[in-house]
Design a protein around this motif. Sequence first.
Motif, PDB file in Angstrom:
ATOM      1  N   GLU A 174      -4.917  -0.180   2.450  1.00 13.86           N
ATOM      2  CA  GLU A 174      -4.503   0.346   3.749  1.00 13.86           C
ATOM      3  C   GLU A 174      -4.186  -0.786   4.721  1.00 13.86           C
ATOM      4  O   GLU A 174      -3.231  -0.711   5.502  1.00 13.86           O
ATOM      5  CB  GLU A 174      -5.602   1.248   4.325  1.00 13.86           C
ATOM      6  CG  GLU A 174      -5.768   2.574   3.619  1.00 13.86           C
ATOM      7  CD  GLU A 174      -4.572   3.492   3.817  1.00 13.86           C
ATOM      8  OE1 GLU A 174      -3.877   3.368   4.844  1.00 13.86           O
ATOM      9  OE2 GLU A 174      -4.319   4.339   2.936  1.00 13.86           O
ATOM     10  N   LYS A 192      -0.832  -2.895   3.723  1.00 12.83           N
ATOM     11  CA  LYS A 192       0.484  -2.281   3.873  1.00 12.83           C
ATOM     12  C   LYS A 192       1.169  -2.679   5.176  1.00 12.83           C
ATOM     13  O   LYS A 192       2.375  -2.472   5.342  1.00 12.83           O
ATOM     14  CB  LYS A 192       0.368  -0.755   3.781  1.00 12.83           C
ATOM     15  CG  LYS A 192      -0.372  -0.093   4.926  1.00 12.83           C
ATOM     16  CD  LYS A 192      -0.573   1.390   4.652  1.00 12.83           C
ATOM     17  CE  LYS A 192      -1.303   2.087   5.797  1.00 12.83           C
ATOM     18  NZ  LYS A 192      -1.582   3.511   5.477  1.00 12.83           N
ATOM     19  N   TRP A 208       2.161   6.849  12.396  1.00 16.08           N
ATOM     20  CA  TRP A 208       1.156   6.435  11.420  1.00 16.08           C
ATOM     21  C   TRP A 208       1.346   7.100  10.058  1.00 16.08           C
ATOM     22  O   TRP A 208       1.013   6.522   9.023  1.00 16.08           O
ATOM     23  CB  TRP A 208      -0.249   6.732  11.952  1.00 16.08           C
ATOM     24  CG  TRP A 208      -0.583   8.194  12.013  1.00 16.08           C
ATOM     25  CD1 TRP A 208      -0.317   9.049  13.036  1.00 16.08           C
ATOM     26  CD2 TRP A 208      -1.262   8.949  11.011  1.00 16.08           C
ATOM     27  NE1 TRP A 208      -0.774  10.312  12.745  1.00 16.08           N
ATOM     28  CE2 TRP A 208      -1.368  10.283  11.502  1.00 16.08           C
ATOM     29  CE3 TRP A 208      -1.790   8.656   9.762  1.00 16.08           C
ATOM     30  CZ2 TRP A 208      -1.972  11.301  10.779  1.00 16.08           C
ATOM     31  CZ3 TRP A 208      -2.394   9.670   9.038  1.00 16.08           C
ATOM     32  CH2 TRP A 208      -2.488  10.973   9.541  1.00 16.08           C
ATOM     33  N   SER A 244       2.331   5.764   3.927  1.00 16.83           N
ATOM     34  CA  SER A 244       1.592   6.543   2.926  1.00 16.83           C
ATOM     35  C   SER A 244       1.397   5.721   1.656  1.00 16.83           C
ATOM     36  O   SER A 244       2.299   5.020   1.208  1.00 16.83           O
ATOM     37  CB  SER A 244       2.339   7.833   2.591  1.00 16.83           C
ATOM     38  OG  SER A 244       3.628   7.557   2.093  1.00 16.83           O
ATOM     39  N   LYS A 271      -7.620  10.163   6.808  1.00 15.86           N
ATOM     40  CA  LYS A 271      -6.595  10.278   7.846  1.00 15.86           C
ATOM     41  C   LYS A 271      -7.069   9.680   9.172  1.00 15.86           C
ATOM     42  O   LYS A 271      -6.295   9.038   9.891  1.00 15.86           O
ATOM     43  CB  LYS A 271      -6.209  11.744   8.039  1.00 15.86           C
ATOM     44  CG  LYS A 271      -5.383  12.318   6.903  1.00 15.86           C
ATOM     45  CD  LYS A 271      -5.005  13.770   7.170  1.00 15.86           C
ATOM     46  CE  LYS A 271      -4.154  14.336   6.030  1.00 15.86           C
ATOM     47  NZ  LYS A 271      -3.788  15.755   6.286  1.00 15.86           N
ATOM     48  N   GLN A 277      -6.762   5.931   8.797  1.00 13.84           N
ATOM     49  CA  GLN A 277      -5.358   5.539   8.827  1.00 13.84           C
ATOM     50  C   GLN A 277      -4.806   5.574  10.248  1.00 13.84           C
ATOM     51  O   GLN A 277      -4.077   4.671  10.658  1.00 13.84           O
ATOM     52  CB  GLN A 277      -4.543   6.457   7.910  1.00 13.84           C
ATOM     53  CG  GLN A 277      -4.822   6.271   6.436  1.00 13.84           C
ATOM     54  CD  GLN A 277      -4.177   7.338   5.573  1.00 13.84           C
ATOM     55  OE1 GLN A 277      -3.964   8.470   6.005  1.00 13.84           O
ATOM     56  NE2 GLN A 277      -3.862   6.986   4.323  1.00 13.84           N
ATOM     57  N   TYR A 307      -3.617   2.291  12.327  1.00 13.03           N
ATOM     58  CA  TYR A 307      -2.257   2.271  12.877  1.00 13.03           C
ATOM     59  C   TYR A 307      -2.291   2.002  14.385  1.00 13.03           C
ATOM     60  O   TYR A 307      -1.523   1.170  14.895  1.00 13.03           O
ATOM     61  CB  TYR A 307      -1.557   3.603  12.610  1.00 13.03           C
ATOM     62  CG  TYR A 307      -0.265   3.787  13.375  1.00 13.03           C
ATOM     63  CD1 TYR A 307       0.926   3.234  12.903  1.00 13.03           C
ATOM     64  CD2 TYR A 307      -0.244   4.496  14.578  1.00 13.03           C
ATOM     65  CE1 TYR A 307       2.106   3.388  13.618  1.00 13.03           C
ATOM     66  CE2 TYR A 307       0.928   4.650  15.286  1.00 13.03           C
ATOM     67  CZ  TYR A 307       2.098   4.096  14.815  1.00 13.03           C
ATOM     68  OH  TYR A 307       3.266   4.244  15.526  1.00 13.03           O
TER      69      TYR A 307
END
Length: 285
Positions: A57, A60, A76, A80, A96, A99, A103
Motif C-alpha cells: 500500500e 504504490k 483514493w 487499487s 479501506k 487506504q 491517501y
Amino acid sequence: MYLHTLTLNIGSSLHSFVLDTGNGSSLRALDHSDDQELAKSLHRMERPTLPLWMKKEIAKYALQPDALEEALSHGWAHFSIDHSNDPDVPAPDALKKFQFRLYSTILTIWTLYRDHTEDLQQEQSEAFYALRVWNALVDGLLKNVPDIKILRGERCSQSSSVRKNEDRDLESKKALGRRIDGIFISRKSKLEFGVIEGNREREGATGTKTLMDTRKLAKLLKDMMNHIFQASLKLDQLSTKIEMVGMLQSSLRVDFVSLDQIQGRFSLQFHPLRRTNAFSRFYYW
C-alpha cells in the motif's frame, strides 16, 4: 560496568540503567559475562516489521512527481492493489480506512511540497516542521489507530513525574516530569509509551544537540517502560516483549531510537534504528 558508571556524569544514560549500543566507551567497559548477556538479549526479540500488504500500500505511491500528482487527482480509490495472496490482510472495511488515511496523508504532504518547495529547502522554525510536516505524517497516519493519542506541544511526562516523586511526602513539593515535545499515550490505559523531540537544525548523528536529545529520549523511555511494568499484572511476560520507540525529528529528517529490557533493571538502547527524510522521494529524483 559499575566502576565505569561511577566515572560518568550523573546525567549519563548508564545512571538510568540504559546501555547505549552507540556508545563505544560504555560497550568497552563490559566484561565477558556482560558481553554474553548482551549478545543473548540482542537476539531475544524480533525487530518490528510491516506486514506485506501494508508495504504494498505504501509502495504504490512511489511515483515520479508528475505521475503522483496525476494519480492523486483521481481520488483514493484509484490506487487499487490485489491482496488476495497476501497474509494477514485486515477486513475490507479496516483496509479501506487505512487506504483512505494513507491517501489523505500523501496528498497533504504532496500539497505542502508543491506549495512550499522553497520554504522547505530553507531552514524554518521548529514549530513549522512539527505542525506542517510531522503532524501531517505521524499524526495523520495514526488517526487510523483508535487507541493511540499524540499529545503535542512541550509538556511534562507523567511517567517521569512518577519516578521523581517515588519518595515524596507531604513536606516536599511535587516534582514535575521531564519536558518533551510530544508524547504517545494510550486512550484506554492513559499510559505513555513513546516520545517525540523536535529540532529545527540538521546536525547529523554526532551533533551535540542530537546526542543530548537522544540521551533525553532514552532516559524518558526508560521511565515510561518502568511505569508500564509497575501497572502490569504480568510483568514476567511483558518484560521480554515490550519495546519503546522515540522519534527525534530534526528539520525534515527523523531518527528512531528503540529501547527494550535486558536483565533486571537494565535496558538496551538501539541508536539509531534508521533515518528517514520526509521528502526524500521529491528531493532526490
